[in-house]
Write a protein that holds these residues in place. Structure first.
Motif, PDB file in Angstrom:
ATOM      1  N   ALA A  22      22.459  43.225  58.644  1.00  0.00           N
ATOM      2  CA  ALA A  22      21.790  41.981  58.777  1.00  0.00           C
ATOM      3  C   ALA A  22      21.752  41.195  57.480  1.00  0.00           C
ATOM      4  O   ALA A  22      21.988  39.923  57.747  1.00  0.00           O
ATOM      5  CB  ALA A  22      20.192  42.291  59.228  1.00  0.00           C
ATOM      6  N   ALA A  23      21.731  41.894  56.416  1.00  0.00           N
ATOM      7  CA  ALA A  23      21.887  41.113  54.909  1.00  0.00           C
ATOM      8  C   ALA A  23      23.067  40.249  54.805  1.00  0.00           C
ATOM      9  O   ALA A  23      23.232  39.327  54.121  1.00  0.00           O
ATOM     10  CB  ALA A  23      21.356  42.112  54.021  1.00  0.00           C
ATOM     11  N   VAL A  24      24.252  41.326  55.425  1.00  0.00           N
ATOM     12  CA  VAL A  24      25.523  40.939  54.983  1.00  0.00           C
ATOM     13  C   VAL A  24      25.609  39.565  55.937  1.00  0.00           C
ATOM     14  O   VAL A  24      26.325  38.530  55.562  1.00  0.00           O
ATOM     15  CB  VAL A  24      26.398  41.820  55.684  1.00  0.00           C
ATOM     16  N   GLU A  25      25.203  39.416  57.230  1.00  0.00           N
ATOM     17  CA  GLU A  25      25.287  38.491  58.112  1.00  0.00           C
ATOM     18  C   GLU A  25      24.556  37.168  57.705  1.00  0.00           C
ATOM     19  O   GLU A  25      24.968  35.951  57.579  1.00  0.00           O
ATOM     20  CB  GLU A  25      24.713  38.642  59.510  1.00  0.00           C
ATOM     21  N   ASP A  26      23.572  37.390  57.019  1.00  0.00           N
ATOM     22  CA  ASP A  26      22.700  36.285  56.293  1.00  0.00           C
ATOM     23  C   ASP A  26      23.525  35.671  55.166  1.00  0.00           C
ATOM     24  O   ASP A  26      23.532  34.447  55.107  1.00  0.00           O
ATOM     25  CB  ASP A  26      21.330  36.981  55.966  1.00  0.00           C
ATOM     26  N   LYS A  27      23.965  36.618  54.324  1.00  0.00           N
ATOM     27  CA  LYS A  27      24.954  36.274  53.218  1.00  0.00           C
ATOM     28  C   LYS A  27      26.283  35.512  53.591  1.00  0.00           C
ATOM     29  O   LYS A  27      26.590  34.133  52.984  1.00  0.00           O
ATOM     30  CB  LYS A  27      25.387  37.286  52.259  1.00  0.00           C
ATOM     31  N   VAL A  28      26.591  35.740  54.795  1.00  0.00           N
ATOM     32  CA  VAL A  28      28.008  34.905  55.179  1.00  0.00           C
ATOM     33  C   VAL A  28      27.396  33.524  55.497  1.00  0.00           C
ATOM     34  O   VAL A  28      28.114  32.329  55.302  1.00  0.00           O
ATOM     35  CB  VAL A  28      28.734  35.860  56.322  1.00  0.00           C
ATOM     36  N   GLU A  29      26.131  33.584  56.319  1.00  0.00           N
ATOM     37  CA  GLU A  29      25.849  32.311  56.668  1.00  0.00           C
ATOM     38  C   GLU A  29      25.367  31.193  55.433  1.00  0.00           C
ATOM     39  O   GLU A  29      25.539  30.164  55.700  1.00  0.00           O
ATOM     40  CB  GLU A  29      24.535  32.392  57.715  1.00  0.00           C
ATOM     41  N   GLN A  30      24.753  31.965  54.721  1.00  0.00           N
ATOM     42  CA  GLN A  30      24.165  31.291  53.458  1.00  0.00           C
ATOM     43  C   GLN A  30      25.537  30.634  52.622  1.00  0.00           C
ATOM     44  O   GLN A  30      25.216  29.317  52.047  1.00  0.00           O
ATOM     45  CB  GLN A  30      23.479  32.109  52.321  1.00  0.00           C
ATOM     46  N   MET A  31      26.623  31.401  52.642  1.00  0.00           N
ATOM     47  CA  MET A  31      27.897  30.725  51.787  1.00  0.00           C
ATOM     48  C   MET A  31      28.727  30.044  52.677  1.00  0.00           C
ATOM     49  O   MET A  31      29.769  29.457  52.224  1.00  0.00           O
ATOM     50  CB  MET A  31      28.802  32.153  51.363  1.00  0.00           C
ATOM     51  N   GLY A  32      28.281  29.429  53.898  1.00  0.00           N
ATOM     52  CA  GLY A  32      28.877  28.492  54.744  1.00  0.00           C
ATOM     53  C   GLY A  32      30.408  28.669  54.890  1.00  0.00           C
ATOM     54  O   GLY A  32      31.252  28.011  55.001  1.00  0.00           O
ATOM     55  N   GLY A  33      30.672  30.029  55.153  1.00  0.00           N
ATOM     56  CA  GLY A  33      32.049  30.389  55.592  1.00  0.00           C
ATOM     57  C   GLY A  33      32.956  30.802  54.550  1.00  0.00           C
ATOM     58  O   GLY A  33      34.247  30.952  54.501  1.00  0.00           O
ATOM     59  N   LEU A  34      32.491  30.730  53.082  1.00  0.00           N
ATOM     60  CA  LEU A  34      33.103  30.750  52.032  1.00  0.00           C
ATOM     61  C   LEU A  34      33.558  32.238  51.783  1.00  0.00           C
ATOM     62  O   LEU A  34      34.287  32.719  50.769  1.00  0.00           O
ATOM     63  CB  LEU A  34      32.430  30.141  50.709  1.00  0.00           C
ATOM     64  N   ALA A  35      32.687  33.074  52.404  1.00  0.00           N
ATOM     65  CA  ALA A  35      32.895  34.541  52.050  1.00  0.00           C
ATOM     66  C   ALA A  35      32.856  35.149  53.559  1.00  0.00           C
ATOM     67  O   ALA A  35      32.387  34.899  54.390  1.00  0.00           O
ATOM     68  CB  ALA A  35      31.810  35.079  51.567  1.00  0.00           C
ATOM     69  N   ASP A  36      33.939  36.261  53.851  1.00  0.00           N
ATOM     70  CA  ASP A  36      33.910  36.766  54.847  1.00  0.00           C
ATOM     71  C   ASP A  36      33.137  38.124  54.796  1.00  0.00           C
ATOM     72  O   ASP A  36      32.465  38.423  53.786  1.00  0.00           O
ATOM     73  CB  ASP A  36      35.382  37.378  55.214  1.00  0.00           C
ATOM     74  N   GLU A  37      33.135  38.979  56.003  1.00  0.00           N
ATOM     75  CA  GLU A  37      31.951  39.911  55.843  1.00  0.00           C
ATOM     76  C   GLU A  37      32.182  40.989  54.862  1.00  0.00           C
ATOM     77  O   GLU A  37      31.371  41.601  54.044  1.00  0.00           O
ATOM     78  CB  GLU A  37      32.077  40.647  57.287  1.00  0.00           C
ATOM     79  N   GLU A  38      33.624  41.327  54.540  1.00  0.00           N
ATOM     80  CA  GLU A  38      33.775  42.305  53.478  1.00  0.00           C
ATOM     81  C   GLU A  38      33.135  41.843  52.263  1.00  0.00           C
ATOM     82  O   GLU A  38      32.418  42.575  51.386  1.00  0.00           O
ATOM     83  CB  GLU A  38      35.281  42.605  53.411  1.00  0.00           C
ATOM     84  N   THR A  39      33.518  40.753  51.724  1.00  0.00           N
ATOM     85  CA  THR A  39      32.983  39.965  50.563  1.00  0.00           C
ATOM     86  C   THR A  39      31.684  39.975  50.354  1.00  0.00           C
ATOM     87  O   THR A  39      30.991  40.376  49.523  1.00  0.00           O
ATOM     88  CB  THR A  39      33.825  38.488  50.457  1.00  0.00           C
ATOM     89  N   ALA A  40      30.764  39.408  51.634  1.00  0.00           N
ATOM     90  CA  ALA A  40      29.302  39.477  51.374  1.00  0.00           C
ATOM     91  C   ALA A  40      28.930  40.712  51.444  1.00  0.00           C
ATOM     92  O   ALA A  40      27.805  40.992  50.763  1.00  0.00           O
ATOM     93  CB  ALA A  40      28.989  38.801  52.753  1.00  0.00           C
ATOM     94  N   ALA A  41      29.566  41.945  52.226  1.00  0.00           N
ATOM     95  CA  ALA A  41      29.094  42.988  52.152  1.00  0.00           C
ATOM     96  C   ALA A  41      29.103  43.791  50.638  1.00  0.00           C
ATOM     97  O   ALA A  41      28.065  44.291  50.277  1.00  0.00           O
ATOM     98  CB  ALA A  41      29.772  44.030  52.961  1.00  0.00           C
ATOM     99  N   MET A  42      30.140  43.519  50.020  1.00  0.00           N
ATOM    100  CA  MET A  42      30.311  43.809  48.671  1.00  0.00           C
ATOM    101  C   MET A  42      29.238  43.141  47.571  1.00  0.00           C
ATOM    102  O   MET A  42      28.586  43.577  46.733  1.00  0.00           O
ATOM    103  CB  MET A  42      31.797  43.575  47.910  1.00  0.00           C
ATOM    104  N   LEU A  43      28.960  41.807  47.872  1.00  0.00           N
ATOM    105  CA  LEU A  43      27.856  41.333  47.049  1.00  0.00           C
ATOM    106  C   LEU A  43      26.429  41.773  47.520  1.00  0.00           C
ATOM    107  O   LEU A  43      25.701  41.785  46.352  1.00  0.00           O
ATOM    108  CB  LEU A  43      27.840  39.603  47.643  1.00  0.00           C
ATOM    109  N   ILE A  44      25.997  42.264  48.372  1.00  0.00           N
ATOM    110  CA  ILE A  44      24.969  42.710  49.052  1.00  0.00           C
ATOM    111  C   ILE A  44      24.966  44.096  48.269  1.00  0.00           C
ATOM    112  O   ILE A  44      23.900  44.651  47.694  1.00  0.00           O
ATOM    113  CB  ILE A  44      24.600  42.843  50.562  1.00  0.00           C
ATOM    114  N   ALA A  45      26.015  44.847  48.262  1.00  0.00           N
ATOM    115  CA  ALA A  45      25.873  46.134  47.623  1.00  0.00           C
ATOM    116  C   ALA A  45      25.883  46.092  46.107  1.00  0.00           C
ATOM    117  O   ALA A  45      25.091  46.788  45.663  1.00  0.00           O
ATOM    118  CB  ALA A  45      27.323  47.017  47.866  1.00  0.00           C
TER     119      ALA A  45
END
Length: 501
Positions: A22-45
């Motif tokens: 859920a945190a990864v999905e929120d991060k993707v939405e916050q970045m307005g498509g500038l990051a894919d799921e893998e990048t967002a997952a790495m940021l959350i990690a």
């Protein structure tokens, strides 16, 4: 396995996968498509790894939510409070102390967690804690968001009912310690941010494992005047803080200091007088072979200082000890066996070494026949009232006017030194430098330098060096308990700090 699952698999965390996803999905939405799921997952990690605290000692105020493992060492009472919203239910809080091998920290449990702690928590349990660190009233504390018992984890911490000095660790709280009073000092006052007056005083207590300075705050400061050196006391509900690299045991609202009928022996480890060197801070002891009367002098700020000199001798030599401030009032007689702790060795009068006992020092007159007294050489035997020179130096009589003035320095203070020595000079007051920090003062027309612990932040800042408090005007951002040095002109008792370091 998807990208999110792969990143999560490599992550050592207590966060459930669903919460991570859920945190990864929120991060993707916050970045307005500038990051894919893998990048967002790495940021959350990365964020989660930053929150991990390897030990309690790694936790600092201002960090984001941290997670750590610790053993419960104390559980406080559940307290209630009124919320700002008058229609809201009554709030509850319970403070617990958890520790690992690196230290201890207070954890605040709120509402449902507080109620559960009262019914389910036990001292000795190991907990996984997630929360937000902050600077609390008694130092660092963590406001808990989540607390879970971990029955499989092991934390190497010994839970003690009563501590010895050697058992004290930074951050420990609810400390009970029995020790012999070695020294006391007077009550000092300072102004708080809200305009109220704060009060502080100190005791030094020791046991067979060492000694520790006990700091008494506000109403507890009166306790310093109730005890005398040699009495045995029990300090209850204290908490451990650090000052100048040394641990101190603090006593606040919940703390107590009571006289107890127990036998506690403090045996100091003193340095032979013949081995003393300029610049050292050491413990020395010996038999008193010479005493001078107490003398007073005027400081530049108009206050009155006092000093008294005694001379002690051990099996290796002898040295003059200058007692500053309240230490000058201690009852010390010829042939007493005395131990002086934390004295500074200075170049004294006529190039003779001198020990300066300032606000950090303790002065203990040993009971005849005690183990401690047996450990201090009887240098007074057969010496009479006038002492010789240290071992290896030429002999020579010392007149009554030769007082220990090594703490006075500089040509501008010569008149003050002469006044203390009874040699004249009535207009200029002296100021004690070097180890005699209690008497340090500069002329109001010149810059002064003052080192102390921050006991009040805001405007003004208040510093305390153990004997004096100073009001300081500064724009620097300081924290309670931080030790700083300020330099600048002093006007009407307030230092306008040009430099803070």
């Amino acid at each position: 396995m998807g990208a999110i699952e792969e990143v999560y698999e490599d992550l050592d965390t207590d966060v459930e996968f669903e919460e991570f996803e859920a945190a990864v999905e929120d991060k993707v939405e916050q970045m307005g498509g500038l990051a894919d799921e893998e990048t967002a997952a790495m940021l959350i990690a990365h964020e989660l790894r930053d929150e991990e605290a390897d030990t309690i000692a790694d936790i600092e105020p201002g960090m984001n939510d941290v997670k750590f493992l610790g053993k419960v060492t104390a559980i406080g009472e559940v307290k209630t409070f009124e919320r700002d919203d008058e229609e809201a239910e009554e709030g509850r809080v319970c403070n617990i102390d958890v520790a690992d091998a690196s230290g201890s920290v207070r954890v605040a449990l709120w509402d449902e967690m507080a109620a559960a702690a009262e019914e389910q928590l036990e001292v000795g349990q190991v907990l996984r804690v997630m929360g937000r660190p902050k600077e609390g009233y008694s130092g660092l504390e963590v406001s808990a968001d989540k607390v879970e018992p971990d029955e499989d984890a092991e934390v190497d911490v010994q839970v003690l009912d009563t501590y010895r000095v050697e058992d004290l660790t930074l951050g420990a709280s609810d400390v009970d310690l029995v020790g012999q009073v070695l020294d006391t000092d007077s009550i000092r006052t300072f102004d708080r941010d809200d305009g109220s007056e704060g009060r502080v005083a100190n005791l030094t207590v020791g046991d067979e494992t060492g000694r520790v300075r006990v700091t008494l705050w506000d109403d507890k400061a009166d306790l310093a005047e109730e005890f005398e050196a040699g009495e045995v006391v029990e300090v209850g509900d204290g908490y451990v803080r650090e000052r100048d690299g040394d641990l101190e045991l603090h006593v606040g609202d919940r703390g107590t200091v009571e006289r107890v009928d127990e036998d506690v022996e403090y045996v100091p480890e003193t340095t032979d007088i013949a081995d003393l060197e300029i610049g050292e801070t050491v413990d020395v002891g010996g038999g008193v072979i010479e005493t001078d009367p107490k003398r007073t002098f005027d400081r530049d700020d108009g206050s009155e200082g006092q000093v008294r000199n005694v001379r002690i001798k051990d099996e290796t030599g002898e040295i003059r000890v200058a007692l500053w401030g309240d230490k000058a009032d201690r009852e010390i007689e010829l042939a007493d066996r005395v131990v002086f702790t934390d004295v500074e060795i200075q170049d004294g009068w006529q190039d003779d070494l001198e020990a300066s006992a300032n606000w950090r020092s303790t002065v203990t007159v040993l009971d005849e026949g005690s183990d401690a007294a047996a450990g201090v050489a009887d240098g007074a035997a057969g010496s009479g009232a006038s002492g010789g020179n240290p071992a290896g130096s030429d002999g020579g009589d010392r007149g009554a006017d030769e007082t220990g003035l090594g703490a006075f320095a500089g040509d501008g203070q010569k008149a003050a030194a002469e006044a203390v020595a009874g040699e004249g000079g009535e207009d200029e007051g002296g100021s004690a430098g070097g180890g005699a920090a209690a008497a340090t003062a500069e002329r109001s027309s010149e810059d002064v330098e003052f080192t102390g612990t921050v006991v009040q932040t805001g405007d003004p800042v208040v510093l305390d060096d153990g004997q004096r408090t100073k009001t300081v005007e500064t724009d620097a951002s300081l924290r309670l308990g931080e030790e700083v040095t300020v330099r600048g002109p002093e006007r009407d008792g307030t230092i306008d700090a040009d430099d803070v370091f």
